[in-house]
Enzyme design. Structure first.
Site: not given
Ligand code: UDX
Length: 453
Positions: A31, A219, A262, A272, A332, A339
């Site tokens: 990185d 996605n 659902l 994402c 979540k 984000r």
């Protein structure tokens, strides 16, 4: 392929590095962020991801994982390179490929020095044709070599979720190998067959552009499912006694629909789904096709946090100077990522309407502090957040919120609860207080004659 390099140590790259190292592969993880590398070298993860820290420590200890800032040395010293850099969103929704470009230039330069065949694997989410044109062109130019002969090229998207990145990487539902050249595809296929010898996921062999669009379609479909159920939830809310959860679990029994994704709520967030949907729409529009369905998925999602605030307004009348407590700011549970979190849109609207906002989250408070500073109150506990509030809105599906009982809200000034995540027992709560939830037809005015059983 027993020596590999991985470039870009976000959720995808760091998890892949640790998982491959745990499977006995010699990995060099690279990185450009020196602070991040320092943390990782000490066995610390720069984000929250369950069980990754254990894997990182053991991989460093057993010598299978080396951390580096030097792309060229990492490429020269390995048989294959996974590119896992971010592809953030440009203002117009398209994918920003600047990190990818910089990394490809360095890989190309390294390939120039190499005499052995090397495979370059694009794991980053990139628009269709990126691997076979953008990446290929840079690699060939910088290396002065030919793809398919001197080096191999593969698009190999991943499907991991934050919060379950390790288990998703260990147990993918499918492995997609979109190879430019057969040799690279064959080698990567046998590599994955060894890594996943116990669980044997389906392996899909295709060309790079198909692999790239598979990721976007995946996605986009997940986002569509969520916006679909949120749309149905918003309709159910107008029908007393109807609960979208019963609707969702029943339509989910139809194998053509399936029960996952659902769960109605405040809308999808994260790094994402929103970004990839925008990239797919932008890609399509640039080519002259306006994907109306995908645009509706997006606008349904943009509207969803406001449905929650609308419920608060209905129950409180006016939000001016009303104390509203927010339970959960992460996009979540099991992550500290905020984000594109629906909580941010909800809090912003509450503030616009003049509410006094306090927030709680087990992990993500520090992440939203810079967004709101002293405009909201940050509470260290649930009780501290909700005490003396006029209304409480549950925005994230943390397990600890699922355990809350009506008695836990007794110290509120007005006991008005809005469950935007459907984690509370609506029957118990509606009996004890003013209760509203996404997709739940008003339980407080529920007509007895319509109870069904
Ligand atoms: C997603 C994809 O699932 C993964 O395959 C891809 O590689 C990256 O993007 P992630 O962003 O980690 O993963 O989160 P995910 O678990 O998919 O949830 C996305 C959002 O949808 C969250 O805000 C979540 O709360 C919401 N969601 C999910 C719902 O509102 N209802 C559901 O039924 C499922």
């Amino acid at each position: 392929m027993s020596n590999v390099s991985i470039i870009g140590l976000g959720y995808v790259g760091l998890t892949l590095s640790c998982v491959l190292a745990s499977k006995g592969i010699n990995c060099i993880a690279v990185d450009s962020d020196k602070n991040k590398l320092q943390l990782i070298r000490k066995g610390n993860i720069p984000f929250v991801e369950p069980s990754l820290d254990r894997l990182l420590t053991s991989s460093i200890e057993n010598g299978k994982l080396k951390i580096s800032a030097d792309i060229e040395r990492a490429v020269v010293g390995t048989d294959a390179t996974f590119i896992t850099v971010g592809t953030p969103r440009n203002k117009d929704g398209t994918s920003n490929l600047s990190h990818l470009k910089a990394v490809c230039v360095s890989i190309g330069k390294a390939l120039r020095k190499k005499s052995r065949y090397h495979i370059v694997i694009v794991k980053s989410t990139v628009p269709p044709t990126t691997t076979s044109s953008f990446v290929k062109d840079i690699l060939e130019k910088e290396s002065r070599k030919t793809v398919g002969i001197d080096f191999g090229l593969v698009a190999n998207p991943e499907f991991l979720r934050e919060g379950s990145a390790v288990s998703d990487t260990l147990n993918p539902h499918a492995v997609v190998i979109g190879s430019w050249d057969k040799k690279a595809g064959d080698q990567l296929e046998s590599f994955y067959k060894k890594i996943h010898k116990d669980n044997k996921p389906p392996i899909v062999r295709t060309n790079p552009s198909t692999a790239e669009i598979i990721k976007y379609a995946n996605n986009a479909f997940l986002a569509t499912k969520i916006s679909f159920i949120n749309c149905i939830a918003n309709i159910c809310q107008h029908i007393p006694g109807v609960d979208v959860q019963t609707v969702a679990s029943t339509i989910g029994l139809d194998p053509r629909i399936g029960s996952l994704f659902l769960k109605a709520g405040p809308g999808y967030g994260g790094s994402c789904l929103p970004k990839d949907l925008d990239a797919l729409v932008a890609f399509s529009e640039k080519r002259g096709y306006s994907p109306k369905l995908l645009k509706a998925v997006k606008s349904t999602n943009t509207q969803q946090p406001h449905i929650t605030v609308k419920l608060a307004k209905q129950l409180l009348g006016n939000l001016k100077r009303k104390k509203v407590s927010i339970l959960g700011v992460a996009f979540k549970k099991d992550t500290n990522d905020v984000r594109e979190a629906p909580s941010i849109k909800i809090i912003k609207q509450l503030l616009r309407e003049g509410a006094i906002v306090s927030v709680h989250d087990p992990l993500a408070l520090d992440q939203i502090r810079p967004i709101f500073n002293d405009k909201i109150r940050f509470a260290a506990s649930v009780s501290n957040c909700i005490d003396s509030a006029d209304c409480c809105i549950v925005v994230t599906d943390w397990d600890e919120y699922k355990l809350l009982e009506p008695k836990d809200f007794k110290k509120m000034r007005k006991t008005i609860i809005i469950d935007a995540r459907r984690v509370l027992n609506s029957v118990k709560f509606a009996k004890n207080m003013k209760f509203a939830a996404i997709g739940l037809g008003n339980p407080n005015t529920f007509n007895n004659r319509d109870k069904g059983k």
